[in-house]
Design a protein around this motif. Structure first.
Motif, short mmCIF file in Angstrom:
data_model
loop_
_atom_site.label_atom_id
_atom_site.label_comp_id
_atom_site.label_asym_id
_atom_site.label_seq_id
_atom_site.Cartn_x
_atom_site.Cartn_y
_atom_site.Cartn_z
N GLU A 1 0.82 -1.13 0.13
CA GLU A 1 0.01 0.04 -0.18
C GLU A 1 0.67 1.26 0.04
N ASP A 2 1.91 1.20 0.98
CA ASP A 2 2.99 2.29 0.74
C ASP A 2 3.27 2.83 -0.67
N LEU B 1 1.88 2.01 -3.42
CA LEU B 1 0.91 2.49 -3.98
C LEU B 1 0.60 3.99 -4.00
N LYS B 2 0.72 4.26 -2.78
CA LYS B 2 0.52 5.93 -2.34
C LYS B 2 1.33 6.68 -3.05
N GLU B 3 2.53 6.03 -3.17
CA GLU B 3 3.63 6.86 -4.14
C GLU B 3 3.24 6.97 -5.53
N SER C 1 0.15 6.66 -6.70
CA SER C 1 -1.07 7.60 -6.80
C SER C 1 -0.62 9.05 -6.79
N SER C 2 0.54 9.51 -6.22
CA SER C 2 0.71 11.09 -5.87
C SER C 2 1.50 11.31 -7.09
N MET D 1 -6.35 6.67 -5.26
CA MET D 1 -5.96 5.34 -4.94
C MET D 1 -7.15 4.40 -4.96
N SER D 2 -8.42 4.97 -5.11
CA SER D 2 -9.55 4.25 -5.80
C SER D 2 -9.41 3.48 -6.94
#
Ligand code: FES
Length: 165
Positions: free
Chosen positions: A51-52, A54-56, A58-59, A65-66
């Motif tokens: 997840e961490d 994936l957050k990168e 995303s930004s 994220m959805s």
């Protein structure tokens, strides 16, 4: 570059993987349709999609994220959780289903105390249900790693699992 080493082996593998992931993200930052190749390559690095990271994604790629979770859960290749050392895949295709594949899943769940798409606490096994594996003549079928088990009954499960414990 961070020099933090792994507490277990002393290597800086954790950071190396993250650095590789960041390079990939950077490479696809302005590429249209870059999400799928980025996810593929991250999955190859980690064996799943943390997840961490994936957050990168995303930004940096400017994708919510959805949407990333939507793509990651649509393709069965992607996993949002780390998989166990041995992945057990029980076929739930028609031929296997009518020959009792669900009973195999129930037995494995009971033996390992996990449900489908979950991994045991010790990280040894992940249980998955899958579509036809192309071995319908052997129904019901399950695969552990590369090994195929056919014409199974629930009472055969404990001995098979013992081989991997
Ligand atoms: S339905 Fe299970 S192998 Fe084909």
């Amino acid at each position: 570059m961070s020099q933090q080493n792994c507490c277990c082996c002393g290597n800086n593998q954790v950071d190396e993987r993250l650095e590789k992931a960041r390079e990939i993200i950077k490479k696809y930052k302005d590429v249209k349709g870059g999400l799928i190749p980025v996810l593929h390559q991250i999955q190859n690095i980690y064996g799943y999609l943390p997840e961490d990271v994936l957050k990168e994604v995303s930004s940096e790629l400017n994708i919510p994220m959805s949407e990333i979770f939507g793509v990651a859960s649509f393709y069965s290749y992607f996993s949002l959780e780390p998989k166990g050392e041995h992945v057990i895949r029980v076929c739930l295709g028609t031929a296997c289903y009518v020959k009792g594949a669900q009973l195999l899943i129930d037995k494995i769940s009971q033996e390992l105390n996990i449900s489908v798409n979950k991994t045991t606490e010790d990280g040894k096994f992940t249980l998955e249900a899958t579509r036809c594996l192309g071995a319908c003549g052997l129904a019901p079928v399950m695969v552990i790693g590369e090994k195929v088990y056919g014409r199974l009954t629930p009472d055969m499960i404990p001995d098979i699992l013992k081989e991997y414990k």
